[in-house]
Design a protein around this motif. Sequence first.
Motif, PDB file in Angstrom:
ATOM      1  N   PHE A  39      38.409  42.357  50.253  1.00  0.00           N
ATOM      2  CA  PHE A  39      36.841  42.526  50.777  1.00  0.00           C
ATOM      3  C   PHE A  39      35.948  42.971  49.433  1.00  0.00           C
ATOM      4  CE2 PHE A  39      33.637  45.038  52.650  1.00  0.00           C
ATOM      5  CZ  PHE A  39      33.159  43.994  53.524  1.00  0.00           C
ATOM      6  N   ILE A  40      36.594  43.460  48.506  1.00  0.00           N
ATOM      7  CA  ILE A  40      35.739  44.120  47.152  1.00  0.00           C
ATOM      8  C   ILE A  40      35.741  42.687  46.423  1.00  0.00           C
ATOM      9  CG2 ILE A  40      35.878  45.021  45.223  1.00  0.00           C
ATOM     10  CD1 ILE A  40      37.252  47.492  46.448  1.00  0.00           C
ATOM     11  N   MET A  41      36.507  41.793  46.243  1.00  0.00           N
ATOM     12  CA  MET A  41      36.612  40.594  45.540  1.00  0.00           C
ATOM     13  C   MET A  41      35.472  39.447  46.429  1.00  0.00           C
ATOM     14  SD  MET A  41      38.340  41.062  42.936  1.00  0.00           S
ATOM     15  CE  MET A  41      38.980  39.449  42.166  1.00  0.00           C
ATOM     16  N   LEU A  42      35.391  39.421  47.566  1.00  0.00           N
ATOM     17  CA  LEU A  42      34.565  38.614  48.269  1.00  0.00           C
ATOM     18  C   LEU A  42      33.298  39.040  47.840  1.00  0.00           C
ATOM     19  CD1 LEU A  42      34.197  36.358  50.255  1.00  0.00           C
ATOM     20  CD2 LEU A  42      34.591  38.039  52.222  1.00  0.00           C
ATOM     21  N   PHE A  60      29.879  27.434  37.567  1.00  0.00           N
ATOM     22  CA  PHE A  60      31.269  27.207  37.170  1.00  0.00           C
ATOM     23  C   PHE A  60      32.023  28.766  37.170  1.00  0.00           C
ATOM     24  CE2 PHE A  60      34.429  27.220  33.551  1.00  0.00           C
ATOM     25  CZ  PHE A  60      35.405  26.373  34.034  1.00  0.00           C
ATOM     26  N   PHE A  61      31.358  29.665  36.619  1.00  0.00           N
ATOM     27  CA  PHE A  61      31.793  30.801  36.409  1.00  0.00           C
ATOM     28  C   PHE A  61      32.414  31.459  37.910  1.00  0.00           C
ATOM     29  CE2 PHE A  61      31.753  35.576  36.220  1.00  0.00           C
ATOM     30  CZ  PHE A  61      32.532  35.854  35.443  1.00  0.00           C
ATOM     31  N   PHE A  65      36.069  32.889  39.087  1.00  0.00           N
ATOM     32  CA  PHE A  65      36.202  34.107  39.677  1.00  0.00           C
ATOM     33  C   PHE A  65      36.909  34.110  40.904  1.00  0.00           C
ATOM     34  CE2 PHE A  65      34.767  37.760  42.382  1.00  0.00           C
ATOM     35  CZ  PHE A  65      35.355  38.789  41.396  1.00  0.00           C
ATOM     36  N   LEU A  66      36.642  32.914  41.776  1.00  0.00           N
ATOM     37  CA  LEU A  66      37.199  32.761  43.112  1.00  0.00           C
ATOM     38  C   LEU A  66      38.648  32.164  42.945  1.00  0.00           C
ATOM     39  CD1 LEU A  66      36.562  32.815  46.131  1.00  0.00           C
ATOM     40  CD2 LEU A  66      36.027  30.444  45.812  1.00  0.00           C
ATOM     41  N   THR A  67      39.008  31.426  41.737  1.00  0.00           N
ATOM     42  CA  THR A  67      40.406  31.210  41.638  1.00  0.00           C
ATOM     43  C   THR A  67      41.238  32.472  41.200  1.00  0.00           C
ATOM     44  OG1 THR A  67      39.482  28.922  40.799  1.00  0.00           O
ATOM     45  CG2 THR A  67      41.884  29.609  40.227  1.00  0.00           C
ATOM     46  N   LEU A  68      40.867  33.135  40.389  1.00  0.00           N
ATOM     47  CA  LEU A  68      41.410  34.510  39.918  1.00  0.00           C
ATOM     48  C   LEU A  68      41.622  35.415  41.157  1.00  0.00           C
ATOM     49  CD1 LEU A  68      39.848  35.380  36.771  1.00  0.00           C
ATOM     50  CD2 LEU A  68      42.178  34.187  37.027  1.00  0.00           C
ATOM     51  N   CYS A  71      44.527  33.932  43.245  1.00  0.00           N
ATOM     52  CA  CYS A  71      45.603  34.364  42.640  1.00  0.00           C
ATOM     53  C   CYS A  71      46.064  35.801  42.762  1.00  0.00           C
ATOM     54  CB  CYS A  71      45.760  33.854  41.070  1.00  0.00           C
ATOM     55  SG  CYS A  71      45.489  32.193  40.813  1.00  0.00           S
ATOM     56  N   GLU A  72      45.129  36.593  42.740  1.00  0.00           N
ATOM     57  CA  GLU A  72      45.262  38.160  42.973  1.00  0.00           C
ATOM     58  C   GLU A  72      45.865  38.388  44.537  1.00  0.00           C
ATOM     59  OE1 GLU A  72      43.971  41.792  44.683  1.00  0.00           O
ATOM     60  OE2 GLU A  72      42.606  39.945  44.508  1.00  0.00           O
ATOM     61  N   GLY A  73      45.232  37.617  45.276  1.00  0.00           N
ATOM     62  CA  GLY A  73      45.657  37.627  46.761  1.00  0.00           C
ATOM     63  C   GLY A  73      47.142  37.129  46.915  1.00  0.00           C
ATOM     64  N   ALA A  74      47.513  36.321  46.538  1.00  0.00           N
ATOM     65  CA  ALA A  74      48.843  35.511  46.388  1.00  0.00           C
ATOM     66  C   ALA A  74      49.854  36.637  45.942  1.00  0.00           C
ATOM     67  CB  ALA A  74      48.809  34.450  45.990  1.00  0.00           C
ATOM     68  N   LEU A  75      49.653  37.084  44.586  1.00  0.00           N
ATOM     69  CA  LEU A  75      50.494  38.030  43.883  1.00  0.00           C
ATOM     70  C   LEU A  75      50.507  39.292  45.016  1.00  0.00           C
ATOM     71  CD1 LEU A  75      51.817  38.789  41.318  1.00  0.00           C
ATOM     72  CD2 LEU A  75      50.001  39.932  40.606  1.00  0.00           C
ATOM     73  N   GLY A  76      49.673  39.751  45.483  1.00  0.00           N
ATOM     74  CA  GLY A  76      49.530  41.113  46.413  1.00  0.00           C
ATOM     75  C   GLY A  76      50.412  40.679  47.341  1.00  0.00           C
ATOM     76  N   LEU A  77      50.260  39.629  48.172  1.00  0.00           N
ATOM     77  CA  LEU A  77      51.085  39.365  49.201  1.00  0.00           C
ATOM     78  C   LEU A  77      52.407  39.005  48.961  1.00  0.00           C
ATOM     79  CD1 LEU A  77      49.078  36.700  51.334  1.00  0.00           C
ATOM     80  CD2 LEU A  77      49.240  39.239  51.948  1.00  0.00           C
TER      81      LEU A  77
END
Length: 100
Positions: A39-42, A60-61, A65-68, A71-77
Amino acid sequence: MSIWSGILFVIPLFMFVCGLFSFVGSRKHLLSTLLSLEFIMLSLFWLIGSVLSGVGVDSFFSLFFLTLAACEGALGLGLLVSIVQTHGSDNFGSFAVLKC
């Protein structure tokens, strides 16, 4: 600066503060902390998109940021699945520091 452009900056900041309170307040389960981080990232993505569109810069930036964030969400899951498989639940109270 119109009222609508001011609202575009206030809403993501309010979302960010609510996400921080949720992140600090949720100390029992890993899933709730991961959801508050997403939620913070969104909210930060929305704020970056609003700022960049207000300035007139290419987005582009914000896509980077959305790509990172994805990736953070996939790592957390992945960590959540691993913890549930090894410990049986995502409850922080059931973890022993010496066993890990």
